[in-house]
Motif scaffolding. Structure first.
Motif, PDB file in Angstrom:
ATOM      1  N   ARG A 189       0.837  -1.197   0.000  1.00 26.81           N
ATOM      2  CA  ARG A 189       0.000   0.000   0.000  1.00 26.81           C
ATOM      3  C   ARG A 189       0.877   1.255   0.000  1.00 26.81           C
ATOM      4  O   ARG A 189       0.581   2.235  -0.703  1.00 26.81           O
ATOM      5  CB  ARG A 189      -0.912  -0.010   1.222  1.00 26.81           C
ATOM      6  CG  ARG A 189      -1.960   1.094   1.221  1.00 26.81           C
ATOM      7  CD  ARG A 189      -2.876   0.993   2.435  1.00 26.81           C
ATOM      8  NE  ARG A 189      -3.525  -0.305   2.501  1.00 26.81           N
ATOM      9  CZ  ARG A 189      -3.300  -1.216   3.444  1.00 26.81           C
ATOM     10  NH1 ARG A 189      -2.426  -0.958   4.407  1.00 26.81           N
ATOM     11  NH2 ARG A 189      -3.944  -2.361   3.439  1.00 26.81           N
ATOM     12  N   ARG A 190       1.960   1.205   0.750  1.00 29.54           N
ATOM     13  CA  ARG A 190       2.855   2.362   0.810  1.00 29.54           C
ATOM     14  C   ARG A 190       3.480   2.668  -0.544  1.00 29.54           C
ATOM     15  O   ARG A 190       3.527   3.823  -0.975  1.00 29.54           O
ATOM     16  CB  ARG A 190       3.962   2.129   1.842  1.00 29.54           C
ATOM     17  CG  ARG A 190       3.518   2.276   3.286  1.00 29.54           C
ATOM     18  CD  ARG A 190       4.673   2.005   4.246  1.00 29.54           C
ATOM     19  NE  ARG A 190       4.274   2.181   5.621  1.00 29.54           N
ATOM     20  CZ  ARG A 190       4.320   3.338   6.283  1.00 29.54           C
ATOM     21  NH1 ARG A 190       4.783   4.422   5.667  1.00 29.54           N
ATOM     22  NH2 ARG A 190       3.944   3.412   7.542  1.00 29.54           N
ATOM     23  N   VAL A 191       3.987   1.630  -1.231  1.00 25.88           N
ATOM     24  CA  VAL A 191       4.666   1.897  -2.504  1.00 25.88           C
ATOM     25  C   VAL A 191       3.676   2.317  -3.576  1.00 25.88           C
ATOM     26  O   VAL A 191       3.986   3.163  -4.419  1.00 25.88           O
ATOM     27  CB  VAL A 191       5.519   0.695  -2.965  1.00 25.88           C
ATOM     28  CG1 VAL A 191       6.585   0.366  -1.930  1.00 25.88           C
ATOM     29  CG2 VAL A 191       4.676  -0.515  -3.308  1.00 25.88           C
ATOM     30  N   VAL A 192       2.476   1.752  -3.554  1.00 23.52           N
ATOM     31  CA  VAL A 192       1.461   2.149  -4.538  1.00 23.52           C
ATOM     32  C   VAL A 192       1.035   3.594  -4.300  1.00 23.52           C
ATOM     33  O   VAL A 192       0.945   4.400  -5.244  1.00 23.52           O
ATOM     34  CB  VAL A 192       0.255   1.200  -4.478  1.00 23.52           C
ATOM     35  CG1 VAL A 192      -0.900   1.746  -5.330  1.00 23.52           C
ATOM     36  CG2 VAL A 192       0.645  -0.191  -4.969  1.00 23.52           C
ATOM     37  N   GLU A 193       0.800   3.948  -3.057  1.00 24.39           N
ATOM     38  CA  GLU A 193       0.390   5.319  -2.736  1.00 24.39           C
ATOM     39  C   GLU A 193       1.504   6.323  -3.011  1.00 24.39           C
ATOM     40  O   GLU A 193       1.237   7.500  -3.254  1.00 24.39           O
ATOM     41  CB  GLU A 193      -0.052   5.402  -1.277  1.00 24.39           C
ATOM     42  CG  GLU A 193      -1.360   4.683  -1.006  1.00 24.39           C
ATOM     43  CD  GLU A 193      -1.752   4.677   0.462  1.00 24.39           C
ATOM     44  OE1 GLU A 193      -0.925   5.120   1.305  1.00 24.39           O
ATOM     45  OE2 GLU A 193      -2.878   4.245   0.776  1.00 24.39           O
ATOM     46  N   ALA A 194       2.757   5.850  -2.994  1.00 26.35           N
ATOM     47  CA  ALA A 194       3.890   6.727  -3.297  1.00 26.35           C
ATOM     48  C   ALA A 194       4.105   6.898  -4.794  1.00 26.35           C
ATOM     49  O   ALA A 194       5.020   7.600  -5.213  1.00 26.35           O
ATOM     50  CB  ALA A 194       5.157   6.182  -2.642  1.00 26.35           C
ATOM     51  N   GLY A 195       3.263   6.253  -5.609  1.00 24.91           N
ATOM     52  CA  GLY A 195       3.331   6.436  -7.054  1.00 24.91           C
ATOM     53  C   GLY A 195       4.245   5.483  -7.779  1.00 24.91           C
ATOM     54  O   GLY A 195       4.842   5.838  -8.801  1.00 24.91           O
TER      55      GLY A 195
END
Length: 290
Positions: free
Chosen positions: A272-278
């Motif tokens: 979730r963190r890497v996806v939300e970071a683009g």
């Protein structure tokens, strides 16, 4: 455990796949001498096998047009050695994960996930799994976030090799696997599949016609995702999925349900963190394997 494994795959998938989209990885591979475009992907993923020819890469990647592979392999190995490619790829992943996770890259969650994922890989078998075996022969990185990425790479390639075996067993060539997957309307569109995997309109139409003649693809003139699979086509795809799940159980049976659940929890949060970071272009994770 098969259902658990499939659910878990969705939790960790992005933590490996970011290597195919992160600008840091592309920059590292082109900086090592590879040409921009498809070359970094094919060379970066196949370098663990050594300076292999296009036939080997096409066989292990399966649903890419072999003609597209042959445009960049083996030329890639005249520009950078497999060892240089592997080193550059890991350096790019290091930079990408550091950017995407920020301070969390040194967190206890990353360290715990790395330990669990590495332990899960000890339940993998290299028999009949060439792409997994090649990556399993590489040395382990030192830093926890890279240990996690390498472990997930092993788990993905282990599963992928088993998936290809299931496709072969059920009589689906690389392009036929792609067409039948598109026909499920649960992932790639026809246009995206042809573009990203390098198949021409003529090759795609011939594969559709062959599948229709075999009674797997519904007859008609529409796109595969509009026509859909016949009852037998659905049955073939179901057999492929069942066989894929069965062949992928080893790591999770070794890890056990409690630790598998904990690893899923950790990886879902990190994903979730890497996806939300683009980490990915819009819609990338609507595209599932074939």
């Amino acid at each position: 455990m098969a259902g658990d494994e499939k659910r878990f795959k969705s939790a960790f998938d992005s933590l490996h796949a970011l290597a195919y989209f992160a600008p840091e990885v592309d920059a590292a591979l082109t900086g090592a001498g590879l040409r921009p475009g498809r070359m970094p992907y094919f060379a970066g993923r196949s370098a663990a096998m050594g300076a292999v020819g296009p036939e080997v890469v096409a066989a292990t990647f399966y649903n890419f047009n072999p003609e597209v592979v042959a445009r960049v392999i083996p030329r890639a190995w005249t520009l950078a050695t497999p060892e240089q490619v592997l080193s550059a790829r890991l350096d790019g992943v290091d930079r990408a994960l550091t950017r995407l996770l920020g301070d969390h890259v040194k967190s206890d969650d990353v360290a715990e996930a790395a330990d669990l994922a590495r332990e899960a890989t000890t339940g993998c078998s290299g028999e009949g799994r060439p792409l997994y075996a090649a990556h399993a022969g590489l040395g382990w990185p030192d830093q926890p976030h890279l240990v996690l990425w390498h472990a997930i790479t092993l788990l993905r390639e282990h599963r992928g090799d088993g998936h290809i075996a299931a496709l072969v067993l059920n009589g689906l060539s690389g392009i036929e696997a792609l067409v039948t997957h598109v026909a499920t309307a649960r992932g790639f569109t026809t246009a995206t599949a042809k573009l990203t995997r390098g198949w021409s309109d003529e090759q795609w139409a011939a594969a559709e016609a062959g599948l229709a003649d075999r009674g797997l693809l519904a007859p008609g003139d529409g796109l595969a995702e509009e026509r859909g699979l016949t009852e037998e086509g659905v049955a073939v795809r179901d057999r492929v999925e069942i066989a894929t799940e069965a062949a992928a159980r080893g790591p999770w049976e070794h890890l056990g349900p409690e630790r598998t659940s904990r690893l899923e929890e950790l990886c879902r949060g990190l994903s979730r963190r890497v996806v939300e970071a683009g980490a990915f272009p819009d819609g990338v994770f609507n595209r599932r394997r074939t």
